[in-house]
Design an enzyme around this catalytic site. Structure first.
Site, short mmCIF file in Angstrom:
data_model
loop_
_atom_site.label_atom_id
_atom_site.label_comp_id
_atom_site.label_asym_id
_atom_site.label_seq_id
_atom_site.Cartn_x
_atom_site.Cartn_y
_atom_site.Cartn_z
N SER A 31 5.20 21.86 11.82
CA SER A 31 6.58 21.65 12.26
C SER A 31 7.61 22.16 11.25
O SER A 31 8.80 22.03 11.44
CB SER A 31 6.81 20.16 12.52
OG SER A 31 6.58 19.42 11.35
N THR A 165 10.24 17.25 10.35
CA THR A 165 11.09 17.98 9.41
C THR A 165 10.65 17.59 8.01
O THR A 165 10.28 16.45 7.80
CB THR A 165 12.56 17.54 9.59
OG1 THR A 165 12.94 17.71 10.95
CG2 THR A 165 13.50 18.34 8.71
N THR A 183 12.90 22.95 8.91
CA THR A 183 12.12 22.67 10.12
C THR A 183 12.06 23.91 11.00
O THR A 183 12.88 24.81 10.87
CB THR A 183 12.75 21.51 10.93
OG1 THR A 183 11.91 21.17 12.03
CG2 THR A 183 14.12 21.88 11.46
N ARG A 193 18.86 26.47 20.74
CA ARG A 193 19.01 25.05 20.39
C ARG A 193 18.95 24.87 18.88
O ARG A 193 18.12 25.42 18.19
CB ARG A 193 17.89 24.24 21.05
CG ARG A 193 17.90 22.75 20.71
CD ARG A 193 16.96 22.42 19.56
NE ARG A 193 16.84 20.95 19.39
CZ ARG A 193 16.23 20.36 18.37
NH1 ARG A 193 15.68 21.09 17.41
NH2 ARG A 193 16.16 19.06 18.29
N THR A 216 14.50 12.49 10.07
CA THR A 216 13.52 13.26 10.83
C THR A 216 13.37 12.62 12.20
O THR A 216 13.67 11.43 12.36
CB THR A 216 12.15 13.29 10.11
OG1 THR A 216 11.26 14.13 10.86
CG2 THR A 216 11.52 11.91 9.99
N GLY A 217 12.94 13.40 13.18
CA GLY A 217 12.75 12.84 14.51
C GLY A 217 13.44 13.65 15.58
O GLY A 217 13.55 14.87 15.48
#
Length: 305
Positions: A31, A165, A183, A193, A216-217
């Site tokens: 990621s 991330t 990321t 995006r 992060t998330g």
């Protein structure tokens, strides 16, 4: 890697750049860095930011193509421009001017992820309220003649496994703070995006008079709340880092109870903490700490709230 840079006399920004850069090379979790999270057209694009808590300068890149060292390019934005954020193909041209190689970020792995996704009728994806039905087909999508919006209350699609991330906060010996992120964004994102990672105050934030934080998330949700900025402000009010992180998570929970996300916080004295939102499959958050009291980098775990 970041800790070693500090010990060898490097600056806090050097530590952030090298630490996050190591993750880009290692393709942490698939990621971060090249060859992961292909977008809807199969391309991997990168987002990164770095912040100096002394000067409050930020360097960031988003939707960066064909350049592997995103955090390195972000650092050059601070050093060689008066800007804060560069995006897209133009950011890549800037990177090349700064001496970074222009190369393909696609790998066999990202290609096979992409083709597997196409075979599954492009599921999951990030479209809503479009025709043809985005839950069954690959599009191309357009908006319907007559729109009836339906709000989807699903657990954020960016499940624990398809988005993460590297976020980092570094506190120097004199209390100087820097932060950064890198990321490759959400898997199968709509091209163009940009998530929370390269946005100052969202992906990370550093202020040497108060503290630093990184998130992060599910960036599409988290960036709306500027969680890193908010956590630093809570610490400025004297709140313990763990409590500051928890309060930030709680604020988002009020609006999106089932979001996927976590925040790490550290203050000027070196105290630290973290918090995460509890959803099925994500009940604990793991993060790494290095400091003079620990003989080696140590994994810490918090229970989600």
């Amino acid at each position: 890697t970041a800790w070693r840079v500090l010990q060898l006399g490097g600056s806090e920004l050097d530590a952030i750049e090298r630490g996050c850069g190591q993750c880009e090379i290692d393709q942490c979790d698939g990621s971060v860095g090249y060859g992961g999270s292909p977008d809807e057209s199969g391309e991997t694009t990168l987002d990164a930011m770095i912040m100096d808590g002394n000067t409050m300068e930020v360097g960031a890149v988003a939707d960066l193509r064909h350049v592997k060292n995103a955090i390195g390019v972000a650092r050059k934005v601070i050093e060689y421009t008066k800007h804060t954020l560069l995006v897209g193909e133009s950011a890549s041209l800037f990177a090349v001017r700064m001496g970074f190689p222009y190369e393909d970020l696609t790998t066999q792995k990202s290609l096979s992820m992409y083709s597997k996704w196409l075979d599954q009728s492009c599921q999951p994806n990030y479209w809503k309220n479009v025709i043809p039905d985005s839950s069954k087909s690959c599009g191309p999508y357009k908006r319907p003649e007559k729109v009836t919006y339906k709000e989807e209350q699903t657990i954020s699609q960016r499940s624990v496994h398809n988005h993460d991330t590297i976020g980092m906060v570094v506190i120097g010996g004199s209390g100087t703070i820097a932060s950064g992120t890198s990321t490759n964004g959400a898997v199968h994102k709509i091209p163009g995006r940009v998530g929370d990672s390269p946005i100052a105050g969202a992906g990370s934030y550093a202020d040497s008079t108060a503290g630093g934080a990184a998130a992060t998330g599910d960036g599409d949700i988290m960036m709306r709340f500027l969680p890193s900025y908010q956590a630093v402000e809570y610490m400025r009010m004297g709140m313990d880092p763990t409590v500051a992180c928890q309060k930030v998570i709680s604020r988002i929970q009020k609006y999106v109870p089932k979001f996927f996300g976590a925040v790490i916080c550290a203050n000027t004295t070196g105290s630290y903490g973290a918090a995460c939102n509890k959803i099925p499959g994500f009940t604990q958050f793991h993060f790494m700490v290095s400091n003079p009291l620990l003989s080696q980098p140590t994994e810490k775990v918090v229970d989600c709230i």
